[in-house]
Write an enzyme that holds these catalytic residues in place. Structure first.
Site, PDB file in Angstrom:
ATOM      1  N   ARG A   7       0.836  -1.202   0.000  1.00 29.73           N
ATOM      2  CA  ARG A   7       0.000   0.000   0.000  1.00 29.73           C
ATOM      3  C   ARG A   7       0.871   1.252   0.000  1.00 29.73           C
ATOM      4  NH1 ARG A   7      -3.215  -2.803   4.623  1.00 29.73           N
ATOM      5  NH2 ARG A   7      -1.281  -2.266   5.656  1.00 29.73           N
ATOM      6  N   ARG A  63       3.915   4.745 -16.384  1.00 25.78           N
ATOM      7  CA  ARG A  63       4.377   4.336 -17.720  1.00 25.78           C
ATOM      8  C   ARG A  63       5.604   5.127 -18.180  1.00 25.78           C
ATOM      9  NH1 ARG A  63       2.372   0.050 -17.947  1.00 25.78           N
ATOM     10  NH2 ARG A  63       0.222  -0.382 -18.481  1.00 25.78           N
ATOM     11  N   CYS A  75      -6.638   2.748 -13.134  1.00 26.87           N
ATOM     12  CA  CYS A  75      -6.989   3.952 -12.377  1.00 26.87           C
ATOM     13  C   CYS A  75      -8.475   3.920 -12.049  1.00 26.87           C
ATOM     14  CB  CYS A  75      -6.698   5.211 -13.191  1.00 26.87           C
ATOM     15  SG  CYS A  75      -4.970   5.570 -13.430  1.00 26.87           S
ATOM     16  N   GLU A  78     -11.819   7.099  -5.875  1.00 21.78           N
ATOM     17  CA  GLU A  78     -12.135   6.708  -4.494  1.00 21.78           C
ATOM     18  C   GLU A  78     -13.608   7.004  -4.223  1.00 21.78           C
ATOM     19  OE1 GLU A  78     -10.360   5.642  -1.659  1.00 21.78           O
ATOM     20  OE2 GLU A  78      -8.622   5.235  -2.900  1.00 21.78           O
ATOM     21  N   ARG A  90      -3.719   7.012  -4.180  1.00 21.71           N
ATOM     22  CA  ARG A  90      -3.399   5.762  -3.470  1.00 21.71           C
ATOM     23  C   ARG A  90      -2.979   4.715  -4.491  1.00 21.71           C
ATOM     24  NH1 ARG A  90      -8.348   6.908  -0.022  1.00 21.71           N
ATOM     25  NH2 ARG A  90      -7.479   7.406   2.007  1.00 21.71           N
ATOM     26  N   TYR A 108       3.619   5.904   3.000  1.00 21.24           N
ATOM     27  CA  TYR A 108       2.674   7.014   3.053  1.00 21.24           C
ATOM     28  C   TYR A 108       3.487   8.300   3.078  1.00 21.24           C
ATOM     29  CZ  TYR A 108      -0.897   3.564   3.780  1.00 21.24           C
ATOM     30  OH  TYR A 108      -1.743   2.502   3.594  1.00 21.24           O
ATOM     31  N   ARG A 116      -2.442   6.337   7.721  1.00 17.99           N
ATOM     32  CA  ARG A 116      -1.930   5.181   8.459  1.00 17.99           C
ATOM     33  C   ARG A 116      -0.633   5.559   9.165  1.00 17.99           C
ATOM     34  NH1 ARG A 116      -3.697  -0.183   7.599  1.00 17.99           N
ATOM     35  NH2 ARG A 116      -2.443  -0.482   9.453  1.00 17.99           N
TER      36      ARG A 116
END
Length: 123
Positions: A7, A63, A75, A78, A90, A108, A116
């Site tokens: 993540r 890319r 893609c 959210e 993210r 992060y 987080r």
């Protein structure tokens, strides 16, 4: 060999194409460096953005980096939950690795460290 998810998240200040590209490239570079992975070991990358980022597809930034031509990228938006972190990108990199789940370094950056704090690594 295991297929693990790594993540990562970052934020940008503005809904600007080059800023989105730069932040995405920085995040991918840090995620791969911290986990010692190469594009050849990556199954795919899921990229999501918040509803306020529509100036560019972050996949284009991936890319642009050497070696990522054949990695499947997706893609998506959210879910626009009230009060969620704005201008957020993210990533979920799925990689084949010998590492255990607790050995994976999730990354992060910038304003996304609040998502987080238990996993955020500050460089």
């Amino acid at each position: 060999m295991y297929n693990r998810g790594i993540r990562g998240a970052t934020t940008v200040e503005h809904n600007d194409r080059e800023e989105i590209y730069a932040a995405t490239q920085e995040l991918v570079a840090e995620m791969t460096a911290q986990n010692g992975i190469q594009p050849e070991t990556v199954s795919n990358i899921w990229i999501t953005v918040t509803h306020d980022l529509d100036a560019a597809f972050p996949a284009v930034a991936v890319r642009r980096q050497s070696g990522w031509d054949f990695v499947p990228l997706m893609c998506a938006l959210e879910i626009p939950v009230e009060g969620s972190l704005p201008r957020c990108i993210r990533l979920m990199i799925q990689v084949n690795t010998e590492k255990g789940q607790r050995e994976i370094n999730h990354v992060y950056q910038r304003g996304a460290t609040v998502l987080r704090p238990d996993l955020a690594r500050r460089s």
